[in-house]
Structure formats: structure tokens, C-alpha cells
Scaffold this active site. Structure first.
Site, PDB file in Angstrom:
ATOM      1  N   HIS A 173      -6.919   8.752  -5.232  1.00  0.00           N
ATOM      2  CA  HIS A 173      -6.258   8.134  -4.682  1.00  0.00           C
ATOM      3  C   HIS A 173      -4.542   9.345  -5.519  1.00  0.00           C
ATOM      4  CE1 HIS A 173      -3.187   5.210  -2.861  1.00  0.00           C
ATOM      5  NE2 HIS A 173      -2.415   5.965  -3.963  1.00  0.00           N
ATOM      6  N   ASP A 188      -5.900  10.084   0.093  1.00  0.00           N
ATOM      7  CA  ASP A 188      -7.182   9.390  -0.519  1.00  0.00           C
ATOM      8  C   ASP A 188      -8.309  10.563  -0.600  1.00  0.00           C
ATOM      9  OD1 ASP A 188      -6.764   7.009  -1.354  1.00  0.00           O
ATOM     10  OD2 ASP A 188      -7.683   5.920   0.006  1.00  0.00           O
ATOM     11  N   SER A 232       1.427  -1.184  -0.434  1.00  0.00           N
ATOM     12  CA  SER A 232      -0.512  -0.171  -0.033  1.00  0.00           C
ATOM     13  C   SER A 232       0.962   1.422   0.176  1.00  0.00           C
ATOM     14  CB  SER A 232      -0.570  -0.228   1.122  1.00  0.00           C
ATOM     15  OG  SER A 232      -1.716   1.166   1.459  1.00  0.00           O
ATOM     16  N   GLU A 266      -9.111   4.106  -9.034  1.00  0.00           N
ATOM     17  CA  GLU A 266      -9.426   4.771  -8.027  1.00  0.00           C
ATOM     18  C   GLU A 266      -8.887   6.928  -8.103  1.00  0.00           C
ATOM     19  OE1 GLU A 266      -7.697   3.924  -4.313  1.00  0.00           O
ATOM     20  OE2 GLU A 266      -7.519   1.675  -5.511  1.00  0.00           O
ATOM     21  N   HIS A 279      -0.042   3.642   1.125  1.00  0.00           N
ATOM     22  CA  HIS A 279      -0.326   4.656   2.100  1.00  0.00           C
ATOM     23  C   HIS A 279       0.953   5.186   3.597  1.00  0.00           C
ATOM     24  CE1 HIS A 279      -4.739   6.274   1.341  1.00  0.00           C
ATOM     25  NE2 HIS A 279      -4.596   5.344   0.159  1.00  0.00           N
TER      26      HIS A 279
END
Length: 377
Positions: A235, A183, A174, A232, A176
Site C-alpha cells: 500500500h 496497492d 479508506s 501492508e 483509496h
């Protein structure tokens, strides 16, 4: 004389002592090229992870090469993170801060945090949106390896391994975890992570302007087979203005930039979010991807073909018409053939048999004989 000698010796001793007490430090000490072997010196008041491995002028390395050297250093702002190139489980970015922007929740959480260099850029991005009447909200920023593993394990328990791999990011894969990703959403989609966000005015503005602030839409539409993740539009990933602008202008993902692709056996419909169940997929853009719409258009296309096949039929009917015209001409020939029977009035010539009515001659003979007979009498 002795006084000068003693003074000179004292000065030498003082200088020698200064050198011993304050030796010069090397910029780094390394016996290899590993990241851990370097000693970095920086001002603690300045972001220490702002730089990437790439030069400011990308043309210097892209002139003769279609891609750039692969960046896998976790602390670099241009690091590539995906299922093939995950982050170490012990990597935690430094200088995590909370950007001064609106979030769609009010409680304290690590997902409010980003690395300072990305947080500063995010504030400018949100401010730039406000000037255009675009109001964005943060939804989920930093997510640790431990937190991603917790999400992944929970999904396995409820979905199973294969189903989880199809929708959820594995621990370490990920973005993140880098602290460079967040996001975002808007009121127009009720602050959800909804693929239709890409069709809203906020989503369109973000896609067209994020690069001006150093961000990219990390998982763009139509490139799931390359990134390994579904579309996405919410994102965004900070890579710096230079790289972000290059990727935007050339319509590239980070994978294409580095010349790599997602593993062929990996699903390409996963999402890099906390809760995959909250993601909404039924949106205008994804519905263009499956081919239900092209199918109906193909049917009318097939109906057009019979129309074309009907055209040759009238053509064929025309040609027989011509063909029939020809036999008509041929039949016209026998018509004059009937004219010769007209000379059959020659049969009236045979009516000359009335000419054989020389019977009157016989009658004359008879008449002649008659008188002869009369004479006889």
C-alpha cells in the site's frame, strides 16, 4: 475649441466603459475560512490539487515543534485519512486518470485510476524500478466512498459487525478514496496482496526508493497500533517528495508526523483492501511479531540457569573438602597424643615387680632357716 472638448469627453466615456465591462476579479471572496468559500483560479491543463498546506521547507515549521499542523482538507496531497479522520461521503477527487503502467488485470475498472499528480509519479516509480530489473504491477487504485460502503456492508452480512470492523476499512476511512493511493504487487508473490511481498526484492526496492518519487509505505511494519491498520507493504500513498523523504528518513507514519494516533478501542489488524479474504498474512515478517519464537528461546534460557546452579554445587563440594582437611589436621593432633602411651613402657617399670622377686631373699631366709633347722637337728 469645442472639437477638443467633444473629443476629450468621448475618450473619457470610452475609458469608463472599459472599466465597467472588464472589472478586476478578486482572487477569492470569503467571509470565513471554510474551503467552500474560496474561489480558485487555475489553468485547466495543470493539475489543480498538487499543492499541500505544508511549505517546501519543513524545517521552517518543525524547528520548534515535533509535529506539523494537522491537514484534513480532502483535496490536499498531504491529507490525513484514517478511522478517526474519515473523508466526507461526497468527496470525489478531480482529474482521475489511468496511469500508463501494468496492472494484474485486463478489464476496465475505476481501480485503475489515480489523481493525475499521483499517476504521473507512479509512472516514474515503475520506470525507475524497471531500470533496476524490478517489475511492479498495479492491483487497486481509486475506490469511491460508495464502493467502500458496498464492500463494508457485504462483509457485515457475511461476518458480522465486530468481525468486519476488525478486518475491513469503514466507508470514508479508506485512503483509496483520495485517489492518491494504490496497492501494488509482483510476479514473485503471484500478484497477491501478500505480507511476504515486503521480503521480496520488489518489496524491498519499493520500501527503500518510493520516497524518491513522492510515495510512502503507508502502513509499515510494527506500527499497527499507531495507524490502526495491519502491515501492508503493498500500500503506497503519494504525499509529494518533500514530505515522503522526511517521513522515510525519520521512520515516521503520517499519524506520527501530525502527532495523532489511532483510537485506543479500535482494532489494529484491519486492512485497507477490497477483499480482506484475499490477503495473505502468514509471512516471515508477521511471524516475528507474535512471540512463538521468543518463547522457545526463553526455555533454553531457563535451562541455562540450572547450569549455573550446578556450578555452585561443585564449589560447595570443594569447601567441604577443605573443611574435611581441617578435621584431618585436628585428628593429627590426637596422633601425637598416642605417643604418651609410648612412655607406658613405664609399665615395664612395673615389671620391676620381678624386682619384688626378693622372694629369693625369703628363700635365703628359708635357706638360712634351713640350715638352722639342720642345726637344730
Amino acid at each position: 475649441m469645442k472639437r477638443y472638448i467633444v473629443t476629450g469627453m468621448i475618450l473619457l466615456l470610452i475609458m469608463f466603459g472599459v472599466v465597467i465591462l472588464h472589472p478586476s476579479k478578486p482572487q477569492y471572496e470569503s467571509s470565513n475560512n471554510t474551503e467552500d468559500s474560496y474561489e480558485y483560479y487555475y489553468n485547466e491543463n495543470v493539475e489543480d490539487e498538487e499543492d499541500s498546506l505544508l511549505p517546501e521547507d519543513l524545517n521552517s515549521i518543525l524547528a520548534d515543534n515535533p509535529t506539523v499542523p494537522l491537514d484534513l482538507i480532502p483535496s490536499s496531497i498531504t491529507v490525513l485519512v484514517n478511522r478517526l479522520y474519515p473523508l466526507p461521503s461526497n468527496y470525489i477527487p478531480s482529474s482521475l486518470v489511468v496511469p500508463n503502467v501494468k496492472f494484474n488485470f485486463s478489464y476496465l475498472s475505476d481501480k485503475r485510476k489515480m489523481r493525475k499528480v499521483a499517476a504521473d509519479a507512479l509512472e516514474k516509480l515503475f520506470e525507475g524500478g524497471k531500470k533496476k530489473n524490478i517489475e511492479l504491477y498495479g492491483v487497486s487504485g481509486y475506490r469511491s466512498y460508495a464502493r467502500q460502503k458496498e464492500i463494508y456492508d457485504r462483509n457485515i452480512a457475511s461476518r458480522g459487525q465486530s468481525a468486519t470492523d476488525a478486518v475491513s476499512a469503514k466507508p470514508g476511512s479508506s485512503e483509496h478514496q483520495t485517489g492518491l493511493t494504490i496497492d501494488v504487487s509482483a510476479k514473485s508473490v503471484n500478484f497477491r496482496l501478500d505480507q511476504s511481498f515486503g521480503d521480496t526484492k520488489e518489496g524491498r526496492w519499493l520500501a527503500e526508493n518510493a520516497h524518491l518519487y513522492g510515495f510512502i509505505i503507508r502502513y509499515p511494519y510494527g506500527k499497527s497500533s499507531i495507524t490502526g491498520y495491519s502491515y501492508e507493504p503493498w500500500h503506497i500513498r503519494f504525499v509529494g517528495k518533500t514530505v515522503a523523504t522526511y517521513l522515510y528518513e525519520n521512520n515516521l507514519t503520517l499519524e506520527e508526523y501530525y502527532g495523532v494516533e489511532a483510537a485506543a478501542d479500535e482494532p489494529d489488524n484491519a486492512v485497507d483492501v477490497e477483499d480482506p479474504d484475499t490477503v495473505k498474512y502468514a509471512t516471515p515478517k508477521p511471524t516475528r511479531k507474535p512471540t512463538p519464537k521468543p518463547d522457545p528461546t526463553e526455555k533454553p534460557a531457563s535451562t541455562k540457569k540450572p547450569k549455573h546452579t550446578q556450578k555452585p554445587k561443585p564449589k560447595k563440594t570443594k569447601t567441604p573438602a577443605k573443611a574435611t582437611a581441617k578435621p584431618a589436621a585436628k585428628t593429627a593432633k590426637p596422633v601425637p597424643a598416642e605417643k604418651p602411651p609410648e612412655p607406658t613402657p613405664a609399665p615395664p617399670a612395673p615389671t620391676a615387680p620381678p624386682a619384688p622377686t626378693p622372694a629369693p631373699d625369703d628363700q635365703k631366709n628359708n635357706d638360712d632357716s634351713a640350715p638352722d633347722a639342720g642345726n637344730a637337728s
